[in-house]
Design a protein around this motif. Structure first.
Motif, PDB file in Angstrom:
ATOM      1  N   GLN A  86      55.494  -2.395  16.913  1.00 56.79           N
ATOM      2  CA  GLN A  86      55.385  -1.220  16.047  1.00 56.79           C
ATOM      3  C   GLN A  86      56.201  -0.062  16.641  1.00 56.79           C
ATOM      4  O   GLN A  86      56.928   0.628  15.926  1.00 56.79           O
ATOM      5  N   LYS A  89      59.912  -0.796  16.113  1.00 59.73           N
ATOM      6  CA  LYS A  89      60.308  -0.572  14.719  1.00 59.73           C
ATOM      7  C   LYS A  89      60.410   0.920  14.428  1.00 59.73           C
ATOM      8  O   LYS A  89      61.351   1.370  13.784  1.00 59.73           O
ATOM      9  N   THR A  90      59.437   1.668  14.911  1.00 62.66           N
ATOM     10  CA  THR A  90      59.440   3.114  14.698  1.00 62.66           C
ATOM     11  C   THR A  90      60.637   3.747  15.392  1.00 62.66           C
ATOM     12  O   THR A  90      61.296   4.622  14.832  1.00 62.66           O
ATOM     13  N   GLN A  92      63.519   2.329  16.057  1.00 61.23           N
ATOM     14  CA  GLN A  92      64.725   1.973  15.312  1.00 61.23           C
ATOM     15  C   GLN A  92      64.840   2.813  14.050  1.00 61.23           C
ATOM     16  O   GLN A  92      65.913   3.277  13.692  1.00 61.23           O
ATOM     17  N   THR A  93      63.716   2.996  13.367  1.00 57.59           N
ATOM     18  CA  THR A  93      63.711   3.797  12.149  1.00 57.59           C
ATOM     19  C   THR A  93      64.099   5.241  12.459  1.00 57.59           C
ATOM     20  O   THR A  93      64.890   5.845  11.746  1.00 57.59           O
ATOM     21  N   TYR A 112      51.255  -0.104   9.188  1.00 57.80           N
ATOM     22  CA  TYR A 112      51.366  -1.256  10.079  1.00 57.80           C
ATOM     23  C   TYR A 112      49.985  -1.781  10.453  1.00 57.80           C
ATOM     24  O   TYR A 112      49.768  -2.986  10.520  1.00 57.80           O
TER      25      TYR A 112
END
Length: 179
Positions: A86, A89-90, A92-93, A112
């Motif tokens: 998580q 992903k955060t 990368q975002t 999530y």
């Protein structure tokens, strides 16, 4: 000179194990255990010659691990893997878009968490189906064993009765002794 100022401000922002434990509400030994598990899940802490040191971001990661373990009831390794995934992903975002607000971050985090809970519920449902099938199979097996036991008991009774009849027929009566 600017470098020294950055180092000093960075040192002021670092937290010790005891501080992390107080912030998250867990024991110091639990902080060390979580840190080890997070490192195994490829989360990188800042380190120095004396060991690892923590930031406020790390405190949030620890809090999320604790939250996932409490809410979902999963093992530590699994919770750490979820939180690190998580986090990645955060990250990368955030790298590809503008920094989301706190509300957006909380919404992403809850999304999530909800997705993970749904997956856990699906897995739980599948396990319950397997358990129901196994219970049904066990009941059939017990019924077969009961039937077998009844048949064995009936055969033993018949054999005992047959032995009695054979013994009775072999016994000679006193008046048939001379025959």
């Amino acid at each position: 000179m600017a470098e020294n100022g950055e180092i000093v401000s960075e040192m002021n922002e670092t937290l010790k194990t005891k501080q992390i434990a107080a912030i998250v509400g867990i024991a110091e030994s639990t902080v060390r255990k979580y840190a080890k598990s997070l490192e195994e899940a490829n989360y990188k802490f800042k380190t120095s010659d004396t060991g690892r040191f923590f930031t406020k971001e790390d405190a949030e990661i620890f809090r999320q691990v604790k939250e996932v373990r409490d809410k979902a009831g999963v093992k530590l390794d699994h919770a750490c893997a979820i939180v690190v995934a998580q986090f990645n992903k955060t990250a990368q975002t955030m790298a590809s878009a503008e920094v989301p607000s706190n509300k957006e971050h909380e919404a992403l985090q809850s999304q999530y968490t909800l997705e993970y809970i749904k997956k856990l519920e699906e897995a739980l449902h599948q396990q319950q189906e397997v358990i129901a099938k196994l219970e049904e199979r066990l009941e059939r097996q017990e019924l077969r064993q009961d039937l077998r036991d009844e048949n064995v008991t009936q055969l033993l009774r018949e054999m005992a009765e047959t032995k009695k009849q054979i013994a009775a027929s072999k016994e000679k009566k006193w008046y048939e002794f001379w025959k």
